[in-house]
Design a protein around this motif. Structure first.
Motif, PDB file in Angstrom:
ATOM      1  N   PRO A 107       0.818  -1.299   0.011  1.00 66.51           N
ATOM      2  CA  PRO A 107      -0.189   0.072  -0.121  1.00 66.51           C
ATOM      3  C   PRO A 107       0.838   1.450  -0.077  1.00 66.51           C
ATOM      4  CG  PRO A 107      -0.882  -1.626   1.518  1.00 66.51           C
ATOM      5  CD  PRO A 107       0.450  -2.166   1.034  1.00 66.51           C
ATOM      6  N   GLU A 108       1.826   1.341   0.702  1.00 66.78           N
ATOM      7  CA  GLU A 108       2.810   2.354   0.814  1.00 66.78           C
ATOM      8  C   GLU A 108       3.348   2.890  -0.586  1.00 66.78           C
ATOM      9  OE1 GLU A 108       5.685   2.350   4.081  1.00 66.78           O
ATOM     10  OE2 GLU A 108       4.159   1.784   5.135  1.00 66.78           O
ATOM     11  N   LYS A 109       3.924   1.616  -1.192  1.00 64.17           N
ATOM     12  CA  LYS A 109       4.356   1.729  -2.741  1.00 64.17           C
ATOM     13  C   LYS A 109       3.426   2.274  -3.367  1.00 64.17           C
ATOM     14  CE  LYS A 109       8.582  -0.745  -2.651  1.00 64.17           C
ATOM     15  NZ  LYS A 109       9.658  -0.224  -3.481  1.00 64.17           N
ATOM     16  N   LEU A 110       2.239   1.711  -3.427  1.00 60.81           N
ATOM     17  CA  LEU A 110       1.147   2.134  -4.427  1.00 60.81           C
ATOM     18  C   LEU A 110       0.984   3.667  -4.029  1.00 60.81           C
ATOM     19  CD1 LEU A 110      -1.008   1.564  -6.546  1.00 60.81           C
ATOM     20  CD2 LEU A 110      -2.306   0.829  -4.676  1.00 60.81           C
ATOM     21  N   LEU A 111       0.800   4.035  -3.042  1.00 55.52           N
ATOM     22  CA  LEU A 111       0.601   5.250  -2.623  1.00 55.52           C
ATOM     23  C   LEU A 111       1.738   6.390  -3.346  1.00 55.52           C
ATOM     24  CD1 LEU A 111      -1.310   7.421  -1.345  1.00 55.52           C
ATOM     25  CD2 LEU A 111      -0.267   7.167   0.785  1.00 55.52           C
ATOM     26  N   GLU A 127      -8.271   6.178  -7.376  1.00 60.95           N
ATOM     27  CA  GLU A 127      -7.184   5.217  -7.942  1.00 60.95           C
ATOM     28  C   GLU A 127      -6.678   4.228  -7.089  1.00 60.95           C
ATOM     29  OE1 GLU A 127      -5.729   4.984 -11.231  1.00 60.95           O
ATOM     30  OE2 GLU A 127      -7.687   6.338 -11.645  1.00 60.95           O
ATOM     31  N   PHE A 128      -6.464   4.840  -5.893  1.00 60.07           N
ATOM     32  CA  PHE A 128      -5.998   4.152  -4.718  1.00 60.07           C
ATOM     33  C   PHE A 128      -6.849   2.810  -4.450  1.00 60.07           C
ATOM     34  CE2 PHE A 128      -5.150   2.403  -0.522  1.00 60.07           C
ATOM     35  CZ  PHE A 128      -3.657   2.205  -0.232  1.00 60.07           C
ATOM     36  N   LYS A 129      -8.415   3.271  -4.360  1.00 60.54           N
ATOM     37  CA  LYS A 129      -9.020   1.905  -4.016  1.00 60.54           C
ATOM     38  C   LYS A 129      -9.338   0.950  -5.174  1.00 60.54           C
ATOM     39  CE  LYS A 129     -12.284   4.384  -1.057  1.00 60.54           C
ATOM     40  NZ  LYS A 129     -13.647   5.007  -0.797  1.00 60.54           N
ATOM     41  N   LYS A 131      -6.821   0.227  -7.472  1.00 61.20           N
ATOM     42  CA  LYS A 131      -5.622  -0.291  -7.674  1.00 61.20           C
ATOM     43  C   LYS A 131      -5.198  -1.183  -6.770  1.00 61.20           C
ATOM     44  CE  LYS A 131      -3.673   2.615 -11.337  1.00 61.20           C
ATOM     45  NZ  LYS A 131      -5.048   2.625 -11.997  1.00 61.20           N
ATOM     46  N   ILE A 132      -5.601  -0.949  -5.382  1.00 58.32           N
ATOM     47  CA  ILE A 132      -5.288  -1.793  -4.408  1.00 58.32           C
ATOM     48  C   ILE A 132      -5.866  -3.287  -4.259  1.00 58.32           C
ATOM     49  CG2 ILE A 132      -7.293  -1.190  -2.705  1.00 58.32           C
ATOM     50  CD1 ILE A 132      -3.458  -1.281  -1.703  1.00 58.32           C
ATOM     51  N   ILE A 133      -7.038  -3.107  -5.251  1.00 54.80           N
ATOM     52  CA  ILE A 133      -7.777  -4.450  -5.340  1.00 54.80           C
ATOM     53  C   ILE A 133      -6.903  -5.234  -6.432  1.00 54.80           C
ATOM     54  CG2 ILE A 133     -10.066  -5.681  -6.078  1.00 54.80           C
ATOM     55  CD1 ILE A 133     -11.203  -3.221  -4.214  1.00 54.80           C
ATOM     56  N   GLN A 134      -6.850  -4.376  -7.558  1.00 57.00           N
ATOM     57  CA  GLN A 134      -6.434  -5.042  -9.019  1.00 57.00           C
ATOM     58  C   GLN A 134      -5.052  -5.424  -8.830  1.00 57.00           C
ATOM     59  OE1 GLN A 134      -7.016  -2.118 -11.987  1.00 57.00           O
ATOM     60  NE2 GLN A 134      -9.082  -2.275 -12.068  1.00 57.00           N
ATOM     61  N   ARG A 135      -4.210  -4.807  -8.030  1.00 59.00           N
ATOM     62  CA  ARG A 135      -2.805  -4.917  -7.872  1.00 59.00           C
ATOM     63  C   ARG A 135      -2.023  -5.061  -9.133  1.00 59.00           C
ATOM     64  NH1 ARG A 135      -1.736  -5.430  -2.582  1.00 59.00           N
ATOM     65  NH2 ARG A 135      -3.344  -6.441  -1.483  1.00 59.00           N
TER      66      ARG A 135
END
Length: 143
Positions: A107-111, A127-129, A131-135
């Motif tokens: 999550p930190e890297k994604l953010l 976008e975060f919501k 992409k956190i699911i799609q990975r």
């Protein structure tokens, strides 16, 4: 022993996560007193040199895997390569290791990635919501 489907695998180093393209894979919790797990990935032949080198040098590598469903959080393992086999259409890579705390948090890297792309406010949250699911494979080595 418990066996699970391996959905994805990444090599983790201090700065990045590098996706390993897989044709298939599985992970086994040996449920022994040492907490040993086996990871077998069927990959492209192009990964043979990397894993063969790690095997020859008895080098420990950190892999981050997603098990069973893409939506699951990745789990990090400190592993050693047990075998590398070149098969006709792919390579079989067998790793043995233990569950470990990842050096980097997804999550930190994604953010961090989304902020670098310029997202802010509600757009950042959306976008975060998503992409956190799609990975998505966005956290590869930054080139």
């Amino acid at each position: 022993m418990k066996t699970f489907k391996l959905i994805s695998m990444q090599l983790a180093d201090e700065d990045s996560l590098v996706d390993i393209e897989m044709k298939d894979g599985l992970i086994i919790n040996k449920e022994d007193d040492k907490g040993t797990w086996l990871v077998e990935a069927f990959t492209d032949h192009k990964y043979i040199p990397y894993f063969q080198d790690a095997l020859d040098k008895e080098k420990e590598i950190i892999v981050q895997v997603v098990i069973t469903k893409q939506e699951n959080d990745p789990a990090a393992f400190l592993t050693k390569v047990s075998s590398v086999k070149q098969l006709k259409t792919h390579a079989s890579i067998l790793l043995s290791g233990k569950l470990t705390k990842p050096k980097s948090d997804y999550p930190e890297k994604l953010l961090e990635y989304l902020l670098e792309k310029g997202y802010t406010g509600e757009q950042l949250l959306a976008e975060f919501k998503e992409k956190i699911i799609q990975r998505p494979k966005i956290l590869q080595s930054k080139e």
